[in-house]
Enzyme design. Structure first.
Site, mmCIF file in Angstrom:
data_model
loop_
_atom_site.group_PDB
_atom_site.id
_atom_site.type_symbol
_atom_site.label_atom_id
_atom_site.label_comp_id
_atom_site.label_asym_id
_atom_site.label_seq_id
_atom_site.Cartn_x
_atom_site.Cartn_y
_atom_site.Cartn_z
ATOM 1 N N ARG A 61 0.835 -1.194 0.000
ATOM 2 C CA ARG A 61 0.000 0.000 0.000
ATOM 3 C C ARG A 61 0.874 1.249 0.000
ATOM 4 N NH1 ARG A 61 -5.225 -0.644 1.105
ATOM 5 N NH2 ARG A 61 -5.334 -2.351 2.537
ATOM 6 N N ASN A 103 -14.403 12.977 -0.299
ATOM 7 C CA ASN A 103 -14.936 11.688 -0.764
ATOM 8 C C ASN A 103 -16.452 11.769 -0.810
ATOM 9 O OD1 ASN A 103 -14.875 8.847 -1.387
ATOM 10 N ND2 ASN A 103 -15.496 8.437 0.731
ATOM 11 N N HIS A 105 -19.695 9.198 -0.190
ATOM 12 C CA HIS A 105 -20.004 7.886 0.379
ATOM 13 C C HIS A 105 -21.513 7.625 0.244
ATOM 14 C CE1 HIS A 105 -19.497 4.379 2.930
ATOM 15 N NE2 HIS A 105 -20.623 4.740 3.524
HETATM 16 C C1 GRF Z 1 -20.537 5.677 -5.683
HETATM 17 O O1 GRF Z 1 -21.699 5.073 -5.186
HETATM 18 C C2 GRF Z 1 -19.792 6.370 -4.564
HETATM 19 O O2 GRF Z 1 -20.642 6.847 -3.559
HETATM 20 C C3 GRF Z 1 -18.930 5.264 -4.011
HETATM 21 O O3 GRF Z 1 -18.545 4.506 -5.120
HETATM 22 C C4 GRF Z 1 -19.512 4.662 -6.164
HETATM 23 C C5 GRF Z 1 -18.760 5.153 -7.352
HETATM 24 O O4 GRF Z 1 -19.548 5.252 -8.513
HETATM 25 N N1 GRF Z 1 -17.826 5.822 -3.260
HETATM 26 P P1 GRF Z 1 -18.997 6.026 -9.761
HETATM 27 O O5 GRF Z 1 -17.672 5.359 -10.142
HETATM 28 O O6 GRF Z 1 -18.824 7.461 -9.426
HETATM 29 O O7 GRF Z 1 -20.045 5.792 -10.830
#
Ligand code: GRF
Length: 214
Positions: A61, A103, A105
Site C-alpha cells: 500500500r 470523498n 459515500h
Molecule cells: C458511488 O456510489 C460512490 O458513492 C462510491 O462509489 C460509487 C462510485 O460510482 N464511493 P462512480 O464510479 O462514481 O459511478
C-alpha cells in the site's frame, strides 16, 4: 482558479457529473488505480488529461500511495476528489492532503460506513437513506461532513433500485461540495465540523413512509 485532481477506479459516474457541472475550477487530471476503468474513456471524451497508477503493480500500500502521491503532486492540485476510488489510503497519504481531500459515500454517515451500504440499509429497515460528501481523515468514512442528501426507502426497493436513487443525489451534491470549496465557503470549525459560510438556509423535512394528503 482552483485546480482539482479526481481519483477513480471504475465507472466514473460521479466524475462525469463533476466534469459536466461547469464548476469554476480547472480539472487538472483524472487518475485511475485501474487501467480498465470505464471512467478513463469518459474523461478523455471530456478533454481531460488522464493517468493510471495501477495498484496491481505495487507490492505494498505504501509503495502504491508513494507513486500515486508523486503523480498527483505533479499537477499541484488545490483539491483532491475521490470519486469511486476503491483503494484504502495510508494515513501518511491522507495527512499529506489534509483539508483538501474529499470523498462521496453512499450512505448517511455515520450510518453504514464501509461497503455494501444499500443492502445493509435495506436489511436494517431504515426508512430514509442517502449519501454524504465529506473531508477525508485517516479514520475511514469518519471525516467532517460537508453535505448530505436523503432519499426515502420505498416499497419494492432492491439494492439496485435504491442505489440508483441515491446515485442521482450523489451526482448533485458532490459537484455542489466542490463548488463551495472553490468559492472558499467551507470552514472547518474547532469542534471538527464543517460550516457553510453565507448559507441561505431552508428547512424542509423528508418523512418516510409518507402518503399523499387525503
Ligand atoms: C458511488 O456510489 C460512490 O458513492 C462510491 O462509489 C460509487 C462510485 O460510482 N464511493 P462512480 O464510479 O462514481 O459511478
Amino acid at each position: 482558479m482552483k485546480s482539482v485532481v479526481i481519483l477513480i477506479s471504475g465507472r466514473g459516474s460521479n466524475m462525469q457529473a463533476i466534469l459536466e457541472a461547469k464548476l469554476p475550477v480547472k480539472i487538472a487530471a483524472v487518475i485511475s488505480s485501474n487501467p480498465a476503468a470505464h471512467g478513463l474513456e469518459t474523461a478523455r471524451q471530456h478533454g481531460v488529461s488522464v493517468a493510471v497508477v495501477n495498484h496491481r503493480e505495487h507490492d505494498s500500500r505504501e509503495a502504491f500511495d508513494a507513486e500515486l502521491m508523486a503523480k498527483i503532486d505533479g499537477f499541484a492540485p488545490d483539491l483532491l476528489v475521490l470519486a469511486g476510488f476503491m483503494r484504502i489510503l495510508t494515513p501518511g497519504f491522507v495527512r499529506h492532503y489534509a483539508g483538501r481531500l474529499i470523498n462521496i459515500h453512499p450512505s448517511l454517515l455515520p450510518a453504514f460506513s464501509g461497503l455494501g451500504t444499500h443492502a445493509r440499509a435495506l436489511a436494517e429497515g431504515v426508512k430514509i437513506h442517502g449519501c454524504t460528501a465529506h473531508f477525508v481523515t485517516p479514520d475511514l468514512d469518519k471525516g467532517p461532513i460537508i453535505v448530505q442528501a436523503a432519499v426515502p426507502v420505498l416499497p419494492g426497493d432492491t439494492e439496485e433500485i435504491l442505489a440508483a436513487r441515491v446515485l442521482e443525489q450523489e451526482h448533485l451534491i458532490y459537484p455542489q461540495a466542490i463548488r463551495w470549496f472553490a468559492e472558499g465557503r467551507l470552514s472547518l470549525m474547532p469542534n471538527g465540523c464543517v460550516v457553510l459560510q453565507n448559507q441561505q438556509a431552508v428547512a424542509a423535512a423528508l418523512v418516510s413512509p409518507s402518503e399523499p394528503p387525503q
